[in-house]
Write an enzyme that holds these catalytic residues in place. Structure first.
Site, PDB file in Angstrom:
ATOM      1  N   CYS A   2      27.628  21.092 -15.576  1.00  0.00           N
ATOM      2  CA  CYS A   2      28.616  21.996 -14.998  1.00  0.00           C
ATOM      3  C   CYS A   2      29.349  21.267 -13.889  1.00  0.00           C
ATOM      4  CB  CYS A   2      27.944  23.249 -14.428  1.00  0.00           C
ATOM      5  SG  CYS A   2      27.025  24.206 -15.650  1.00  0.00           S
ATOM      6  N   LEU A  50      29.517  25.042 -18.232  1.00  0.00           N
ATOM      7  CA  LEU A  50      29.249  24.720 -19.618  1.00  0.00           C
ATOM      8  C   LEU A  50      27.974  25.477 -19.972  1.00  0.00           C
ATOM      9  CD1 LEU A  50      29.913  22.998 -22.168  1.00  0.00           C
ATOM     10  CD2 LEU A  50      28.288  21.314 -21.296  1.00  0.00           C
ATOM     11  N   ASN A  75      24.109  21.912 -10.611  1.00  0.00           N
ATOM     12  CA  ASN A  75      24.481  21.285 -11.872  1.00  0.00           C
ATOM     13  C   ASN A  75      23.265  20.503 -12.337  1.00  0.00           C
ATOM     14  OD1 ASN A  75      25.650  19.800 -13.972  1.00  0.00           O
ATOM     15  ND2 ASN A  75      26.469  18.262 -12.583  1.00  0.00           N
ATOM     16  N   GLY A  76      22.731  20.864 -13.483  1.00  0.00           N
ATOM     17  CA  GLY A  76      21.573  20.131 -13.966  1.00  0.00           C
ATOM     18  C   GLY A  76      20.689  20.959 -14.868  1.00  0.00           C
ATOM     19  N   THR A 338      32.414  -4.192 -15.334  1.00  0.00           N
ATOM     20  CA  THR A 338      31.554  -3.922 -16.491  1.00  0.00           C
ATOM     21  C   THR A 338      31.467  -2.434 -16.791  1.00  0.00           C
ATOM     22  OG1 THR A 338      29.435  -4.496 -17.516  1.00  0.00           O
ATOM     23  CG2 THR A 338      29.359  -3.796 -15.229  1.00  0.00           C
ATOM     24  N   ARG A 341      34.701  -1.515 -18.727  1.00  0.00           N
ATOM     25  CA  ARG A 341      34.609  -2.037 -20.099  1.00  0.00           C
ATOM     26  C   ARG A 341      33.734  -1.154 -20.986  1.00  0.00           C
ATOM     27  NH1 ARG A 341      33.047  -8.364 -19.037  1.00  0.00           N
ATOM     28  NH2 ARG A 341      35.074  -9.102 -18.227  1.00  0.00           N
TER      29      ARG A 341
END
Length: 577
Positions: A2, A50, A75-76, A338, A341
């Site tokens: 969320c 969500l 959130n979790g 990195t 990428r």
């Protein structure tokens, strides 16, 4: 997954400030709410949902009749919430896993509460009765949290930094925004005028330590005693199976990213086995991405055929990858080379999953490289060519040094791999779950003797591979497949993704710009044209926020000038062999 957002002591109009919260709407596409705090006209919560657990009563901030003075935005996922509820005989008002935070806090205070949570989380807890605000984040920072706080006590909190950077505050023209440290909680006093004052910041858990909640979990009993290899392998299998099993907690469809590497393959195979045991009625969807001739696509196909998943392959070309760079850097809130990428492929596959399937909860193999010393530079010095030895002999890693490096990488996950995994999936309204970063599994792995965890016989993650040698979970050739970075494996060996990117930016950044790089970017000055290009894009979206990244990710112990594994001598030797 969320998006949370909260303000305390705002001097500006809340209806205007709340517009900032809309910048994280992608994290919660199912529902949205703003709520002012009773008695504090300059304090409010914002929440993007969500709906993964309890779709009916899961809106936030969570408030229950028993504790009218508590407000929780989090959130979790708290995987042991039912176990805690049963053990302490708490009376729940909802089916939301986060409700356990309110009950544990009322029973024992913030420190006991946060130490008892088995899961991943970032939260804001308000106690208006005791005039306190609490912020907390999980051990590895799997769930993101940012905060901004001024000297006069204005506090703003959000899941992503982009939800804070445009906030207004009369006393501070440029609001300093920074990540909230993983494995910590903060206690703040709430003043009558809605402002706050920090009381203490506490590190509540180290990744090596067995978490307090282990006393109450229902993991199959581990084999006791020594570090005899068969005992260790049995225990690792038990803990890994449990790490996957507990993460099945959802009311939405589960899928899995599958690169064909060791980590994602073990997760996918174990996940499918657990779904069958739980009698889940739908097939497991697995997802791989790559360009033509990608070794990852071929390997993932072999694994999917072996385990029997409903497999999807997403093809993209260099032009599509390059076009996504701007969106990716905006989503990531970083310019680390990195990370950018590796994020392009993950961003594109997440976009595909959201658009073309009904899988919402997505498993992946993140965290394993840091935990199990999977990066190629962990190889012993003797695996390198003689011409490299003179340059690095003074820094030759011992098992103890490798252990220190592994723990450093775990501490910094929130800046790199975990950041990538969260932002690229959350950008498309997906929730990521990462079994390798399970508290019990990771603390046990880190408790093993250092010499047991290092690469052996020229093979990284030897212990992990050996643990599943006789399980037939995945094909033997995949079990012993050498490390291939995600950003490399999505393209062919002949034309690596990092080379494609470097060829592109060669035409975007000229030598004059590079000559002026230190003057234009004095902090974390880019050393390459690729780094300069990413920094330019980042500064366009987040001007003056370069300090969100403390340093670039780069291999240690070797004279590396590029983070790609394909530039290392060990990789080149393995390919030739």
């Amino acid at each position: 997954m969320c998006g949370i957002w909260a303000l305390f002591g705002s001097d500006d109009c809340l209806s205007v400030q709340c517009l900032s919260a809309m910048k994280i709407a992608h994290r919660g596409p199912d529902a949205f709410r703003f709520e002012n705090v009773n008695g504090y006209t300059n304090c409010c919560f914002g929440f993007h949902r969500l709906a993964v657990v309890d779709p009916l009563f899961g809106m936030q901030p969570i408030r229950v009749k028993k504790y009218p003075y508590l407000w929780l935005c989090y959130n979790g996922e708290i995987y042991n919430h039912k176990k805690m509820q049963q053990h302490f005989e708490f009376e729940y008002q909802t089916k939301v896993d986060g409700e356990i935070i309110l009950h544990l806090y009322d029973k024992g205070g913030i420190e006991q509460t946060i130490c008892m949570l088995d899961g991943v989380f970032a939260f804001v807890l308000l106690d208006t009765a005791n005039k306190k605000v609490f912020l907390g984040r999980d051990t590895y920072g799997v769930r993101p949290l940012f905060k901004a706080m001024t000297e006069d006590g204005f506090l703003a909190v959000c899941s992503e930094a982009k939800g804070l950077v445009t906030l207004k505050h009369s006393a501070t023209p440029f609001l300093k925004v920074e990540p909230f440290l993983p494995g910590h909680y903060e206690v703040l006093d709430l003043k009558p005028n809605g402002k706050v004052a920090s009381v203490e910041m506490v590190k509540y858990h180290h990744c090596r330590d067995v978490p307090l909640h282990a006393l109450y979990d229902n993991v199959e009993k581990l084999f006791p005693g020594s570090f005899e290899i068969e005992t260790v392998k049995n225990n690792l299998r038990i803990l890994f199976n449990n790490a996957v099993k507990k993460r099945l907690m959802t009311d939405r469809r589960i899928g899995c990213l599958l690169s064909g590497g060791l980590d994602s393959s073990l997760v996918a195979a174990t996940l499918l086995k657990q779904l069958k045991e739980a009698q889940v009625q739908y097939p497991l969807q697995t997802f791989a991405i790559g360009m033509e001739d990608s070794p990852d696509l071929l390997a993932a196909r072999k694994v999917a055929d072996h385990i029997g998943s409903e497999h999807y392959e997403v093809l993209f070309n260099s032009e599509e990858g390059i076009q996504a760079l701007d969106e990716v850097i905006f989503s990531l809130e970083t310019y680390d080379i990195t990370t950018v990428r590796a994020s392009v492929g993950m961003y594109l596959i997440s976009k595909y999953i959201r658009k073309n399937t009904d899988s919402v909860v997505i498993f992946s193999g993140e965290g394993s490289d840091e935990l199990t010393q999977g990066y190629i530079y962990f190889h012993k010095v003797t695996t390198l060519k003689w011409r490299d030895i003179h340059a690095i002999l003074r820094k030759a890693p011992s098992p103890e040094k490798a252990e220190e490096e592994s723990e450093r990488l775990l501490r910094e996950l929130y800046l790199f791999d975990v950041l990538r995994a969260d932002r690229t999936t959350a950008a498309h309204g997906l929730e990521l779950r990462v079994p390798f970063l399970d508290h019990r599994f990771s603390s046990y792995y880190l408790s093993l003797p250092p010499e047991m965890r290092i690469p052996k016989n020229g093979i990284e993650k030897h212990l992990l591979r050996e643990t599943f040698e006789d399980s037939n979970l995945i094909p033997k050739e995949i079990l012993w497949r050498p490390k291939e970075a995600f950003s490399d494996g999505i393209t062919s060996v002949k034309n690596s993704w990092f080379k494609i990117l470097q060829e592109y930016v060669e035409h975007q950044v000229d030598d004059a710009m590079m000559a002026n790089a230190a003057q234009k970017f004095p902090f974390n000055t880019p050393k390459t044209k690729e780094g300069y290009y990413y920094r330019q894009v980042f500064e366009r979206h987040y001007p003056g926020r370069a300090d969100w990244l403390s340093h670039y990710w780069m291999p240690k112990w070797i004279n590396a000038t590029d983070p790609s594994a394909r530039t290392l001598t060990h990789y080149k030797s393995a390919v030739k062999a």
